[in-house]
Design a protein around this motif. Structure first.
Motif, PDB file in Angstrom:
ATOM      1  N   ILE A 180       0.837  -1.202   0.000  1.00  0.00           N
ATOM      2  CA  ILE A 180       0.000   0.000   0.000  1.00  0.00           C
ATOM      3  C   ILE A 180       0.875   1.256   0.000  1.00  0.00           C
ATOM      4  O   ILE A 180       0.653   2.187  -0.776  1.00  0.00           O
ATOM      5  CB  ILE A 180      -0.945   0.002   1.224  1.00  0.00           C
ATOM      6  N   GLU A 183       2.504   1.715  -3.507  1.00  0.00           N
ATOM      7  CA  GLU A 183       1.548   2.051  -4.578  1.00  0.00           C
ATOM      8  C   GLU A 183       1.041   3.484  -4.393  1.00  0.00           C
ATOM      9  O   GLU A 183       1.112   4.306  -5.319  1.00  0.00           O
ATOM     10  CB  GLU A 183       0.358   1.073  -4.568  1.00  0.00           C
ATOM     11  N   GLU A 199      10.500   3.090   6.832  1.00  0.00           N
ATOM     12  CA  GLU A 199      10.284   1.631   6.922  1.00  0.00           C
ATOM     13  C   GLU A 199      11.100   1.038   8.072  1.00  0.00           C
ATOM     14  O   GLU A 199      12.283   1.325   8.213  1.00  0.00           O
ATOM     15  CB  GLU A 199      10.653   0.972   5.583  1.00  0.00           C
ATOM     16  N   GLY A 268       0.150  -2.476   7.486  1.00  0.00           N
ATOM     17  CA  GLY A 268      -0.509  -3.780   7.494  1.00  0.00           C
ATOM     18  C   GLY A 268      -1.994  -3.701   7.797  1.00  0.00           C
ATOM     19  O   GLY A 268      -2.515  -2.641   8.151  1.00  0.00           O
ATOM     20  N   VAL A 346       1.074  -9.111  -6.903  1.00  0.00           N
ATOM     21  CA  VAL A 346       1.432  -8.040  -7.854  1.00  0.00           C
ATOM     22  C   VAL A 346       1.424  -6.688  -7.143  1.00  0.00           C
ATOM     23  O   VAL A 346       0.528  -6.403  -6.357  1.00  0.00           O
ATOM     24  CB  VAL A 346       0.427  -7.994  -9.031  1.00  0.00           C
TER      25      VAL A 346
HETATM   26  P1  NAI Z   1       2.421  -4.696   4.379  1.00  0.00           P
HETATM   27  O1  NAI Z   1       2.385  -5.752   5.418  1.00  0.00           O
HETATM   28  O2  NAI Z   1       2.580  -5.042   2.944  1.00  0.00           O
HETATM   29  O3  NAI Z   1       3.618  -3.668   4.745  1.00  0.00           O
HETATM   30  C1  NAI Z   1       3.682  -2.978   5.969  1.00  0.00           C
HETATM   31  C2  NAI Z   1       5.080  -2.412   6.163  1.00  0.00           C
HETATM   32  O4  NAI Z   1       5.073  -1.548   7.291  1.00  0.00           O
HETATM   33  C3  NAI Z   1       6.129  -3.475   6.430  1.00  0.00           C
HETATM   34  O5  NAI Z   1       7.181  -3.300   5.526  1.00  0.00           O
HETATM   35  C4  NAI Z   1       6.530  -3.227   7.883  1.00  0.00           C
HETATM   36  O6  NAI Z   1       7.869  -3.575   8.138  1.00  0.00           O
HETATM   37  C5  NAI Z   1       6.296  -1.724   8.005  1.00  0.00           C
HETATM   38  N1  NAI Z   1       6.087  -1.231   9.392  1.00  0.00           N
HETATM   39  C6  NAI Z   1       5.311  -1.783  10.360  1.00  0.00           C
HETATM   40  N2  NAI Z   1       5.372  -1.048  11.497  1.00  0.00           N
HETATM   41  C7  NAI Z   1       6.197   0.013  11.248  1.00  0.00           C
HETATM   42  C8  NAI Z   1       6.652   1.123  12.051  1.00  0.00           C
HETATM   43  N3  NAI Z   1       6.268   1.328  13.304  1.00  0.00           N
HETATM   44  N4  NAI Z   1       7.499   2.005  11.465  1.00  0.00           N
HETATM   45  C9  NAI Z   1       7.904   1.826  10.174  1.00  0.00           C
HETATM   46  N5  NAI Z   1       7.507   0.798   9.398  1.00  0.00           N
HETATM   47  C10 NAI Z   1       6.655  -0.109   9.919  1.00  0.00           C
HETATM   48  O7  NAI Z   1       1.101  -3.838   4.646  1.00  0.00           O
HETATM   49  P2  NAI Z   1       0.278  -2.836   3.742  1.00  0.00           P
HETATM   50  O8  NAI Z   1       1.123  -2.213   2.671  1.00  0.00           O
HETATM   51  O9  NAI Z   1      -0.404  -1.932   4.711  1.00  0.00           O
HETATM   52  O10 NAI Z   1      -0.777  -3.760   3.015  1.00  0.00           O
HETATM   53  C11 NAI Z   1      -1.753  -4.469   3.783  1.00  0.00           C
HETATM   54  C12 NAI Z   1      -2.242  -5.685   3.054  1.00  0.00           C
HETATM   55  O11 NAI Z   1      -2.976  -5.319   1.908  1.00  0.00           O
HETATM   56  C13 NAI Z   1      -1.116  -6.578   2.602  1.00  0.00           C
HETATM   57  O12 NAI Z   1      -1.399  -7.901   2.989  1.00  0.00           O
HETATM   58  C14 NAI Z   1      -1.111  -6.448   1.104  1.00  0.00           C
HETATM   59  O13 NAI Z   1      -0.746  -7.659   0.481  1.00  0.00           O
HETATM   60  C15 NAI Z   1      -2.559  -6.059   0.794  1.00  0.00           C
HETATM   61  N6  NAI Z   1      -2.578  -5.232  -0.405  1.00  0.00           N
HETATM   62  C16 NAI Z   1      -2.290  -5.801  -1.606  1.00  0.00           C
HETATM   63  C17 NAI Z   1      -2.250  -5.039  -2.749  1.00  0.00           C
HETATM   64  C18 NAI Z   1      -1.881  -5.697  -4.029  1.00  0.00           C
HETATM   65  O14 NAI Z   1      -1.938  -6.909  -4.125  1.00  0.00           O
HETATM   66  N7  NAI Z   1      -1.470  -4.944  -5.058  1.00  0.00           N
HETATM   67  C19 NAI Z   1      -2.537  -3.600  -2.724  1.00  0.00           C
HETATM   68  C20 NAI Z   1      -2.787  -3.107  -1.417  1.00  0.00           C
HETATM   69  C21 NAI Z   1      -2.823  -3.906  -0.320  1.00  0.00           C
END
Ligand code: NAI
Length: 462
Positions: A180, A183, A199, A268, A346
């Motif tokens: 997220i 993107e 990150e 997340g 993706v």
């Molecule tokens: P994510 O789990 O992909 O990434 C979260 C990131 O935040 C990680 O890299 C983590 O190390 C970091 N993080 C956590 N706590 C932190 C802190 N206190 N300070 C700094 N960094 C920290 O989660 P995201 O991007 O929110 O996506 C959520 C879900 O939605 C995922 O499972 C993803 O696969 C899904 N999603 C999929 C898409 C796609 O397939 N294109 C598009 C959007 C979401």
């Protein structure tokens, strides 16, 4: 009170697909949805609207970066943010209306309101109580919270707020270099915002192939995104228009502060099961708050099933869809099946990033003997013609049998190219099977074939 074979709670990609397939298989089906429109997070505030903004802003990028090189002289694109949001809104509407049409066509009843399960075999929606032989929980997920960070969806936003900002921020801080964050960070960077991604880990997109992570971060940096890696965000402090983000560097515990007009919290998501009454029913959750299911997606209570983001596994719309179809088939007496080893992932940035199967790091951890076939898009004629030669295709195959174990692509149309490899993996193909398949010239797909050739006697164009 109405009586159904199946009631599905939630109309996201898991729920609506499950409902349509149940109806197609002859089951009397209803789907409960409390939102004004069908489609869940994905269609309303997730995949679809974000792809509209990614598409629109990619056009901006293309115009600014490549039009001149191709002899097309245009003025600097002028962004009409209101119109861009309207385009995003229309995209949502046509998709959500499409699901409504499919429900009517397949005779799926939409029970409007938020559902709960007062007892096995019963679903309550508003004041109405319905009966169902089978209940499927497809309630999805919600953004997880971060201690010290208060979301107001205006200045400090989750992905939901980031899709409808009042104006394009000058300075944006993105917490989390996951899917997220990267993107939506890309969207606002292309619109002119100064984007800094903070990150916790030392790599972007945790869990992805290491080489892809490095190339991806390099390309994003080139596009203007800044990164602070190995940094744990401690707190945000926001006024009505500005915010401060405090983070600590893990290497020396030093504290730093970033100023921003907008902070995107993308750390997340977690299962959304509030209000369903699972506790009272005795439906067990895992220690991560996911609904616990068996091999047939049945929860610990007979007749209640769960799929998608609410259960274990990658939080991906297509994984939920597959589970939805498999549960429908199971309930109709067929053998529902999902191959969790072949679920593509993706990232819809530019270039796209796509993966399926095992990463090189996982193969090393498992002490597997493997070979790598890698091909750069620099050797692909079509990519060069289209100014899209950044990136590569990497295929990992078993050293002895040549069976494809995983693939990782960063480059043009990676999200589409990956499926050729998914199909090959479903058929238990060897890299040589792909390599011996004639690929049309000139296409991006030739890069996949070349990577497969590189698993054997070598690619031709590298
Ligand atoms: P994510 O789990 O992909 O990434 C979260 C990131 O935040 C990680 O890299 C983590 O190390 C970091 N993080 C956590 N706590 C932190 C802190 N206190 N300070 C700094 N960094 C920290 O989660 P995201 O991007 O929110 O996506 C959520 C879900 O939605 C995922 O499972 C993803 O696969 C899904 N999603 C999929 C898409 C796609 O397939 N294109 C598009 C959007 C979401």
């Amino acid at each position: 009170m109405a009586s159904y074979d199946v009631i599905i709670i939630g109309s996201g990609p898991g729920g609506y697909v499950c409902a349509i397939r149940c109806a197609q298989l002859g089951l009397k089906t209803a789907c409960v949805e409390g939102r004004e429109t069908l489609g869940g997070t994905c269609l309303n505030v997730g995949c679809i609207p974000s792809k509209a903004l990614l598409h629109a802003t990619e056009m901006v990028h293309e115009t600014e970066e490549n039009f001149g090189k191709m002899g097309i002289g245009v003025a600097k694109p002028k962004i009409d943010w209101k119109q861009m949001l309207a385009y995003k809104g229309e995209t949502i509407e046509t998709n959500t209306k499409g699901i409504e049409f499919l429900f009517k066509k397949n005779k799926v009843d939409w029970l409007k309101g938020w559902g709960s399960i007062p007892a096995p075999g019963k679903v309550k929606v508003g004041d109405d109580l319905h009966e169902a032989k089978h209940i499927v929980i497809a309630s999805g997920s919600e953004p997880s919270s971060l201690p010290g960070v208060e979301v107001d969806e205006k200045v400090v936003v989750t992905s939901t707020g980031a899709l409808k900002l009042g104006k394009i921020p000058k300075k944006m801080v993105v917490i989390g270099a996951g899917v997220i964050g990267l993107e939506l960070g890309s969207v606002y960077s292309r619109l002119g915002a100064d984007v800094t991604v903070v990150e916790y880990l030392d790599v972007v997109t945790p869990g992805m192939d290491g080489e892809v992570q490095k190339t991806f971060q390099r390309i994003l940096k080139k596009q203007g995104l800044s990164f602070v890696m190995g940094a744990a965000v401690q707190k945000t402090e926001a006024t009505k228009t500005k915010a401060k983000v405090t983070y600590k560097l893990r290497k020396d515990d030093s504290e730093h502060v970033l100023d921003a007009d907008c902070v995107l919290v993308a750390t997340g998501r977690k299962p959304f099961t509030d209000g369903l009454g699972l506790d009272a029913l005795g439906v067990a959750l895992t220690d991560r708050g996911q609904v616990q299911t068996d091999a047939h997606w049945q929860t610990t209570v007979k007749g209640i099933y769960a799929i998608g983001d609410a259960i274990a596994g990658p939080m991906l719309a297509h994984k939920a869809e597959d589970e939805g179809m498999a549960v429908a088939e199971t309930l109709a007496g067929q053998a529902g099946h999902v191959n969790y080893d072949v679920i593509p992932g993706v990232i819809y940035t530019h270039p796209e990033v796509a993966n399926v199967g095992l990463t090189e790091e996982q193969l090393k951890d498992q002490n597997r003997a493997y070979k790598v076939g890698k091909f750069s898009f620099m050797g692909n004629g079509r990519a060069k013609a289209n100014h899209a030669a950044d990136g590569f295709v990497k295929i990992l195959a078993d050293k002895d049998t040549d069976r494809i174990l995983g693939a990782h692509i960063i480059g043009p149309m990676a999200g589409d190219l990956i499926h050729e490899i998914c199909v090959a993996m479903e058929f238990g193909a060897a890299a040589e099977d792909l390599a011996r398949t004639c690929h049309a010239h000139p296409t991006y797909s030739e890069a996949v074939r070349e990577a497969a050739l590189a698993c054997g006697d070598g690619a031709i164009h590298s």
